[in-house]
Design a protein around this motif. Structure first.
Motif, PDB file in Angstrom:
ATOM      1  N   SER A 510     -10.967   7.565   6.739  1.00  0.00           N
ATOM      2  CA  SER A 510      -9.641   7.443   6.147  1.00  0.00           C
ATOM      3  C   SER A 510      -9.488   5.983   5.748  1.00  0.00           C
ATOM      4  CB  SER A 510      -8.555   7.830   7.159  1.00  0.00           C
ATOM      5  OG  SER A 510      -8.380   6.799   8.118  1.00  0.00           O
ATOM      6  N   THR A 511      -8.332   5.624   5.224  1.00  0.00           N
ATOM      7  CA  THR A 511      -8.043   4.201   4.980  1.00  0.00           C
ATOM      8  C   THR A 511      -6.826   3.794   5.810  1.00  0.00           C
ATOM      9  OG1 THR A 511      -6.679   4.718   3.037  1.00  0.00           O
ATOM     10  CG2 THR A 511      -9.018   4.275   2.659  1.00  0.00           C
ATOM     11  N   LEU A 512      -6.761   4.314   7.025  1.00  0.00           N
ATOM     12  CA  LEU A 512      -5.606   4.040   7.889  1.00  0.00           C
ATOM     13  C   LEU A 512      -5.927   3.124   9.062  1.00  0.00           C
ATOM     14  CD1 LEU A 512      -4.023   7.613   8.104  1.00  0.00           C
ATOM     15  CD2 LEU A 512      -3.448   5.762   6.527  1.00  0.00           C
ATOM     16  N   VAL A 513      -7.205   2.889   9.339  1.00  0.00           N
ATOM     17  CA  VAL A 513      -7.562   2.096  10.516  1.00  0.00           C
ATOM     18  C   VAL A 513      -7.145   0.645  10.323  1.00  0.00           C
ATOM     19  CG1 VAL A 513      -9.485   1.203  11.890  1.00  0.00           C
ATOM     20  CG2 VAL A 513      -9.470   3.598  11.156  1.00  0.00           C
ATOM     21  N   ASP A 514      -6.479   0.099  11.320  1.00  0.00           N
ATOM     22  CA  ASP A 514      -6.247  -1.343  11.383  1.00  0.00           C
ATOM     23  C   ASP A 514      -6.323  -1.771  12.840  1.00  0.00           C
ATOM     24  OD1 ASP A 514      -3.676  -1.117  12.650  1.00  0.00           O
ATOM     25  OD2 ASP A 514      -2.718  -0.870  10.696  1.00  0.00           O
ATOM     26  N   TYR A 515      -6.089  -3.058  13.082  1.00  0.00           N
ATOM     27  CA  TYR A 515      -6.322  -3.609  14.416  1.00  0.00           C
ATOM     28  C   TYR A 515      -5.045  -4.132  15.063  1.00  0.00           C
ATOM     29  CZ  TYR A 515     -10.990  -3.420  12.394  1.00  0.00           C
ATOM     30  OH  TYR A 515     -12.140  -3.002  11.786  1.00  0.00           O
ATOM     31  N   ARG A 516      -3.919  -3.520  14.734  1.00  0.00           N
ATOM     32  CA  ARG A 516      -2.655  -3.979  15.314  1.00  0.00           C
ATOM     33  C   ARG A 516      -2.661  -3.914  16.830  1.00  0.00           C
ATOM     34  NH1 ARG A 516       1.694  -1.382  11.102  1.00  0.00           N
ATOM     35  NH2 ARG A 516      -0.092  -0.073  10.612  1.00  0.00           N
ATOM     36  N   LEU A 646      -3.924  -2.210  -1.714  1.00  0.00           N
ATOM     37  CA  LEU A 646      -4.525  -1.308  -0.730  1.00  0.00           C
ATOM     38  C   LEU A 646      -3.900   0.072  -0.844  1.00  0.00           C
ATOM     39  CD1 LEU A 646      -4.332  -3.736   2.329  1.00  0.00           C
ATOM     40  CD2 LEU A 646      -6.417  -3.153   1.073  1.00  0.00           C
ATOM     41  N   LEU A 647      -4.720   1.090  -0.746  1.00  0.00           N
ATOM     42  CA  LEU A 647      -4.235   2.471  -0.694  1.00  0.00           C
ATOM     43  C   LEU A 647      -4.468   3.007   0.705  1.00  0.00           C
ATOM     44  CD1 LEU A 647      -3.161   5.069  -2.069  1.00  0.00           C
ATOM     45  CD2 LEU A 647      -5.559   5.625  -2.588  1.00  0.00           C
ATOM     46  N   LEU A 648      -3.406   3.465   1.324  1.00  0.00           N
ATOM     47  CA  LEU A 648      -3.513   4.075   2.654  1.00  0.00           C
ATOM     48  C   LEU A 648      -3.438   5.590   2.502  1.00  0.00           C
ATOM     49  CD1 LEU A 648      -2.737   1.088   3.273  1.00  0.00           C
ATOM     50  CD2 LEU A 648      -1.589   1.945   5.308  1.00  0.00           C
ATOM     51  N   MET A 649      -4.523   6.279   2.878  1.00  0.00           N
ATOM     52  CA  MET A 649      -4.555   7.742   2.813  1.00  0.00           C
ATOM     53  C   MET A 649      -5.308   8.252   4.029  1.00  0.00           C
ATOM     54  SD  MET A 649      -7.270   8.292  -0.324  1.00  0.00           S
ATOM     55  CE  MET A 649      -8.879   7.481  -0.336  1.00  0.00           C
ATOM     56  N   ARG A 650      -4.961   9.457   4.447  1.00  0.00           N
ATOM     57  CA  ARG A 650      -5.485   9.959   5.718  1.00  0.00           C
ATOM     58  C   ARG A 650      -6.869  10.559   5.599  1.00  0.00           C
ATOM     59  NH1 ARG A 650      -4.471  15.568   6.087  1.00  0.00           N
ATOM     60  NH2 ARG A 650      -3.106  16.358   4.423  1.00  0.00           N
ATOM     61  N   LYS A 651      -7.362  10.781   4.382  1.00  0.00           N
ATOM     62  CA  LYS A 651      -8.692  11.358   4.228  1.00  0.00           C
ATOM     63  C   LYS A 651      -9.171  11.145   2.794  1.00  0.00           C
ATOM     64  CE  LYS A 651      -6.789  15.969   3.228  1.00  0.00           C
ATOM     65  NZ  LYS A 651      -6.865  17.413   3.574  1.00  0.00           N
ATOM     66  N   ASN A 738      -7.469  -2.416  -7.599  1.00  0.00           N
ATOM     67  CA  ASN A 738      -8.392  -1.815  -6.649  1.00  0.00           C
ATOM     68  C   ASN A 738      -8.522  -0.340  -6.983  1.00  0.00           C
ATOM     69  OD1 ASN A 738     -10.164  -1.693  -4.509  1.00  0.00           O
ATOM     70  ND2 ASN A 738      -8.706  -2.368  -2.954  1.00  0.00           N
ATOM     71  N   ARG A 739      -9.627   0.246  -6.555  1.00  0.00           N
ATOM     72  CA  ARG A 739      -9.929   1.635  -6.919  1.00  0.00           C
ATOM     73  C   ARG A 739     -10.495   2.358  -5.706  1.00  0.00           C
ATOM     74  NH1 ARG A 739     -12.729   4.522 -11.571  1.00  0.00           N
ATOM     75  NH2 ARG A 739     -14.213   5.923 -10.551  1.00  0.00           N
ATOM     76  N   TYR A 740     -10.026   3.580  -5.498  1.00  0.00           N
ATOM     77  CA  TYR A 740     -10.452   4.392  -4.360  1.00  0.00           C
ATOM     78  C   TYR A 740     -10.963   5.742  -4.848  1.00  0.00           C
ATOM     79  CZ  TYR A 740      -8.063   1.012  -1.406  1.00  0.00           C
ATOM     80  OH  TYR A 740      -7.681  -0.144  -0.776  1.00  0.00           O
ATOM     81  N   ASP A 741     -12.176   6.085  -4.433  1.00  0.00           N
ATOM     82  CA  ASP A 741     -12.724   7.403  -4.748  1.00  0.00           C
ATOM     83  C   ASP A 741     -12.124   8.454  -3.818  1.00  0.00           C
ATOM     84  OD1 ASP A 741     -14.388   6.282  -6.665  1.00  0.00           O
ATOM     85  OD2 ASP A 741     -16.069   6.050  -5.276  1.00  0.00           O
ATOM     86  N   LEU A 742     -11.957   9.652  -4.345  1.00  0.00           N
ATOM     87  CA  LEU A 742     -11.647  10.803  -3.509  1.00  0.00           C
ATOM     88  C   LEU A 742     -12.228  12.043  -4.180  1.00  0.00           C
ATOM     89  CD1 LEU A 742      -8.984  12.482  -4.860  1.00  0.00           C
ATOM     90  CD2 LEU A 742      -7.864  10.412  -4.058  1.00  0.00           C
ATOM     91  N   TRP A 743     -12.358  13.121  -3.408  1.00  0.00           N
ATOM     92  CA  TRP A 743     -13.013  14.325  -3.893  1.00  0.00           C
ATOM     93  C   TRP A 743     -12.079  15.504  -3.690  1.00  0.00           C
ATOM     94  CZ3 TRP A 743     -15.112  10.172  -1.682  1.00  0.00           C
ATOM     95  CH2 TRP A 743     -16.221   9.576  -2.318  1.00  0.00           C
ATOM     96  N   VAL A 744     -11.974  16.318  -4.716  1.00  0.00           N
ATOM     97  CA  VAL A 744     -11.082  17.480  -4.687  1.00  0.00           C
ATOM     98  C   VAL A 744     -11.927  18.750  -4.824  1.00  0.00           C
ATOM     99  CG1 VAL A 744      -9.113  18.621  -5.745  1.00  0.00           C
ATOM    100  CG2 VAL A 744      -9.234  16.116  -5.716  1.00  0.00           C
ATOM    101  N   TYR A 745     -11.688  19.703  -3.916  1.00  0.00           N
ATOM    102  CA  TYR A 745     -12.470  20.940  -3.859  1.00  0.00           C
ATOM    103  C   TYR A 745     -11.528  22.137  -3.936  1.00  0.00           C
ATOM    104  CZ  TYR A 745     -15.990  17.728  -1.998  1.00  0.00           C
ATOM    105  OH  TYR A 745     -16.854  16.690  -1.827  1.00  0.00           O
ATOM    106  N   PRO A 746     -12.075  23.284  -4.282  1.00  0.00           N
ATOM    107  CA  PRO A 746     -11.266  24.504  -4.188  1.00  0.00           C
ATOM    108  C   PRO A 746     -10.929  24.781  -2.721  1.00  0.00           C
ATOM    109  CG  PRO A 746     -13.281  24.876  -5.476  1.00  0.00           C
ATOM    110  CD  PRO A 746     -13.429  23.550  -4.811  1.00  0.00           C
TER     111      PRO A 746
END
Length: 944
Positions: A510-516, A646-651, A738-746
């Protein structure tokens, strides 16, 4: 042989050139008074025994580091003649050796002193001996006599090597006998002034009095500013006389930082008199008006928040074996680092030469050099005995002196460093070494350094006590991999140091991990230590570039191993594919740090390869700071620069019945707030119209924050799945995007086996019967029954596999998988309905983590798996994640990932669907027929 003579300025005699020379293998020279003889051999200085081809012709073939061709460890004698002009009579005359090792000096047959600093210039006062006329200067350099600093990179054979020689400036300097010995400038940014501490030397034996005048001007700025001169009376009754005064610069003085590295040149003139006559000396000092400070958990420069984006410099310079001593080369190197968005250098257990600091001053680079130390045996400053040995991986260096207490040596070394380099504005941080333990003297030393030179921040070391991390009270910052045993601040580890190995390989992406949570209770700025240790397969194209004193025999050995494994033809593709995955992992490691509010920065293990200590080929660049072609600087800066959307997404993997949801933030550590900012975003394919787009703002993006911009939501029901898409976020009117790849499936896909396809987990009787009748089998072999396989992994190997496989054995933990991603043809019909590149990416995470790549070493030399998992340079297994073969009349496709067990993941369903369609198609026509006995050995057979 030419005799050295003075330069036209009348105050310097350069000594670069040909020197007489002799090796002293039996250490007889001092007792034999070689300084009184005429030495018979010759060398060129600046240089080393290696560059002059002196010593033992070793031409070693080290596998864990670069190899020396010529080797010398011990006493070496250097000698040349000089003519002292009559105009120097009565002057103070010093010999400057900019960088060398343990030395002794003679003038003719008179001793001139000894020195052993590894960091600062060595300066010898030869005034009494150098009368007008011809003299012989002899220097004994002994690189077998090292201070007790352990395998510091200043002396380590695994980095710059423990060379013998003299490099940098070599010259005699003359001043009047009343002179400016030292000038230190302490900026006071708040009051726009500087405190100046000057030391006046006086060897006349009589009291001197006079006047010192200072004037200044700014430079390295668009428009220079001149500052009023200041003059004051001084007296110098003793040999050493210290004066302190304030120099007011005014409100128009430019400040120094990474964006505006304004420098100020101060010209000092001393005019003094004694009963014996009048004397004059001049000195020019460059400095920068800056205040590099700690504000709670943040670092600041002139009151503005700083985020360090750094690399490690481990002193790898293969052509010479030692660091460049000229500013032009350091400007070239630092500009390359800046082109990749970096603003920070850490010099691992060594101190760079003057030229490096001058270049960093001009470019606005924040430097964190270290004492030349990797030993923890500090003890106490009040004690003379060595302290406890802490390091689990401690390596003693042969011939280090057991007689000099470490703390005493380092205390003096620090003072010499501050005297030589303290005025440089780029010198903002300083530590006692790398990965040390803890001792009373370390607390005392940090406190003492802060007291005597408050121009920078101090800490006991980097990643100290890494086996049981805790913050050292009194430190100004904390460079560490963890703030507690289970509190990481980087994305990858050796499992012996952190059980999971880090989130990049251990947690679904994901892009949610940080070190707070990791920094929540830390009272000082935290900087992550040696992040992004992700291997890249060797780039053998660089071997011919090693034309100097160090050779890449390790790479030659790795190349031969790959050739012996019949895969040398794949070497470049292995490098490209593993490198592409390494970039992906680097990016996540960097962005996790950027996503963390209140974080203070990161230090890459390196932007370049580290060819020592096992050979860690982790760089985007080779050791010469040349690109491997993995990523261009402008693309790298999208996720590594002062301002990063930054883009924050869960998956990363979605289905068409979902609504994509994400949040845009901006990590902004630029020069100022961004007012009226608008952020444009889009979702779509790279070469087609967007599926959706929008604009957020206007808003003022605050400097020093991970600034929340807004949410985006896009229904995905219009996407023609399966598709690879990308989300792009860009700040309008700026280069920041900035650019983020993601994949979309049926959401649903047919995974039932076609009528003529058997899906099996064993090559049992039923499978053989189907194959014998000309059928097709898609096999997912049972992992618990595979005997010839390796563990599945997503990330490329940590540092280098041989080093940590050995460490795992020692610590009795499971060794790392050691693989470097995979190589495939994205146009292969087996992948026709599974969008992919030629390398691994986030949509493969579940698939490869739940795989057991099969060892295919006994297959024919030209046999290639469809998805070829890349092994490390030590094992060089031919590893198959997906491979095919004819079996008699039938055809077999083997997938070493347990896709049937992963059907809750859309990417696994889609890959299973694609493989089933492929096996059922005419395109499934394996060319090779693997030996039946080998298949029986490799694959599970009948049920036990």
């Amino acid at each position: 042989m030419a005799v050295a003579a003075e330069k036209p300025d009348g105050n310097t005699i350069p000594l670069a050139g040909t020197w007489r020379f002799r090796l002293d293998p039996k250490n007889l020279g001092v007792e034999g008074k070689w300084f009184a003889e005429t030495l018979e051999d010759s060398v060129t200085l600046p240089g080393t025994t290696d560059t002059n081809h002196k010593g033992e012709f070793k031409d070693e073939r080290a596998v864990d580091r670069l190899s020396r061709v010529w080797y010398w460890k011990g006493p070496a004698w250097y000698q040349r003649d000089v003519v002292i002009p009559e105009s120097w009579r009565g002057k103070r005359i010093t010999l400057l050796l900019e960088r060398t090792k343990n030395t002794r000096v003679w003038v003719d047959d008179k001793p001139g002193g000894a020195e052993d600093t590894l960091s600062a210039p060595q300066i010898f006062d030869l005034s009494p001996a150098l009368t007008p006329g011809r003299h012989t200067i002899t220097v004994l350099v002994d690189n077998a006599k090292l201070p007790p600093v352990g395998p510091a990179h200043a002396v380590d054979e695994r980095t710059q090597s423990n060379w013998n020689g003299i490099v940098g400036k070599i010259e005699l300097r003359a001043t009047d006998p009343v002179w400016l010995d030292e000038v230190q400038v302490y900026p006071d940014v708040d009051n726009r002034q500087a405190t100046i501490r000057a030391v006046i030397g006086n060897i006349t034996g009589k009291p001197a009095s006079g006047r010192i005048t200072v004037s200044g001007e700014s430079w390295n700025v668009p428009a220079s500013v001149a500052f009023a001169s200041h003059s004051m009376e001084v007296s110098a009754p003793k040999n050493r006389n210290e004066i302190t005064f304030t120099y007011k610069l005014g409100n128009n003085v430019p400040l120094w930082d990474e964006f505006h590295p304004a420098l100020i040149r101060l010209a000092f003139a001393l005019e003094a008199k004694t009963d014996a006559g009048a004397f004059r000396d001049e000195q020019t000092v460059n400095f920068g008006m800056r205040k590099f400070a700690r504000d709670g958990q943040r670092l600041t420069i002139n009151g503005r928040t700083v985020f360090l984006r750094g690399r490690l410099d481990c002193a790898n310079f293969p052509l010479t074996g030692y660091a460049p001593m000229d500013k032009a080369e350091w400007l070239r190197l630092l500009k390359i680092a800046k082109s990749y968005g970096l603003n920070h250098y850490r010099f691992h257990s060594w101190f760079p030469p003057q030229a490096a600091l001058e270049a960093a001053d001009e470019l606005g680079m924040y430097l964190a050099p270290e004492l030349p130390n990797k030993s923890s045996r500090f003890g106490s400053l009040k004690e003379r005995e060595p302290g406890e040995r802490y390091n689990a991986d401690y390596l003693e260096v042969d011939s280090t002196s057991p007689h000099t207490p470490l703390a005493a040596y380092l205390l003096r070394e620090g003072a010499l460093i501050f005297k030589a380099y303290g005025n440089h504005p780029s010198f903002v941080m300083f530590t006692l070494g790398n990965e040390l333990g803890r001792a009373p003297a370390m607390f005392q030393m940090v406190a003492y350094f802060k007291e005597i030179d408050p121009r920078r921040l101090y800490a006991q070391g980097c990643n100290n006590m890494h086996w049981d991390p805790s913050f050292a009270e009194g430190d100004d910052f904390w460079v560490t991999g963890k703030t507690g045993k289970n509190l990481p601040v980087r994305g990858a580890f050796f499992a012996g140091d952190f059980a999971s190995g880090g989130h990049i390989d251990a947690r679904p992406p994901s892009t949610l991990v940080d070190y707070r949570q990791s920094i929540k209770n830390v009272p000082a700025p935290v900087i992550s230590h040696e992040i992004a240790e992700f291997e890249v397969a060797p780039d053998f194209r660089e071997i011919p570039k090693y034309t100097g004193v160090l050779k890449a025999r390790n790479l030659e050995i790795f190349r031969q191993r790959l050739q012996d494994a019949n895969m040398l033809d794949l070497a470049h593709d292995f490098m490209r594919a593993s490198g592409a995955l390494s970039v992906i992992c680097h990016r996540e490691d960097i962005e996790a740090a950027l996503r963390t509010p209140g974080f203070s920065g990161f230090q890459l293990l390196d932007l370049v390869d580290f060819p020592g200590q096992g050979t860690a080929l982790v760089g985007m660049l080779n050791v010469f700071m040349e690109s491997k072609g993995l990523i261009e600087p402008d693309e790298w800066r999208q996720f590594c620069c002062e301002t990063v959307p930054l883009l924050l997404m869960r998956k990363y993997t979605w289905t068409t019945d979902e609504t994509f949801a994400g949040e845009i933030k901006v990590a902004h550590y630029g020069a100022a707030d961004l007012p009226e900012a608008r952020i444009n975003w889009s979702l779509g394919e790279s070469d087609g119209p967007p599926v959706a787009s929008g604009r957020l703002g206007p808003m003022t993006i605050k400097q020093g924050m991970v600034f929340p911009v807004g949410q985006i939501r896009v229904p995905l029901d219009q996407v023609k799945a399966p598709r690879k898409l990308a989300v792009t976020a860009a700040i309008d009117g700026t280069p920041y995007r900035n650019r983020y790849d993601l994949w979309v499936y049926p959401p649903k896909v047919d995974t039932t086996a076609p009528a003529k396809v058997l899906v099996a987990d064993r090559l049992d009787m039923a499978a053989h019967k189907h194959l014998d009748s000309g059928g097709k089998v898609l096999m997912f072999p049972r992992h618990d029954e595979l005997k010839h396989c390796v563990q599945g992994a997503f990330a490329t190997g940590f540092w280098c596999w041989p080093m940590f496989a050995k460490a795992a054995q020692q610590r009795k933990v499971e060794p790392p998988p050691g693989t470097q991603g995979f190589l495939c043809d994205p146009k292969h019909p087996a992948l026709a309905e599974f969008p992919t590149e030629f390398h691994s990416n986030w949509q493969w995470w579940q698939i490869v983590k739940n795989a057991r790549p099969i060892i295919l070493d006994e297959t024919p030399a030209d046999y290639r798996p469809t998805i070829h998992v890349i092994d490390n340079f030590a094992r060089n297994h031919k590893l198959g994640l997906l491979f095919e073969t004819r079996v008699g009349q039938g055809k077999l496709l083997v997938c070493a990932s347990d896709l049937p067990a992963l059907q809750e993941h859309p990417e696994a369903r889609q890959l299973l669907h694609s493989l089933l369609r492929y096996v059922d198609s005419p395109a499934f026509a394996p060319k090779a027929e693997l030996d039946a006995g080998l298949l029986k050995k490799l694959l599970p057979g009948a049920k036990p």
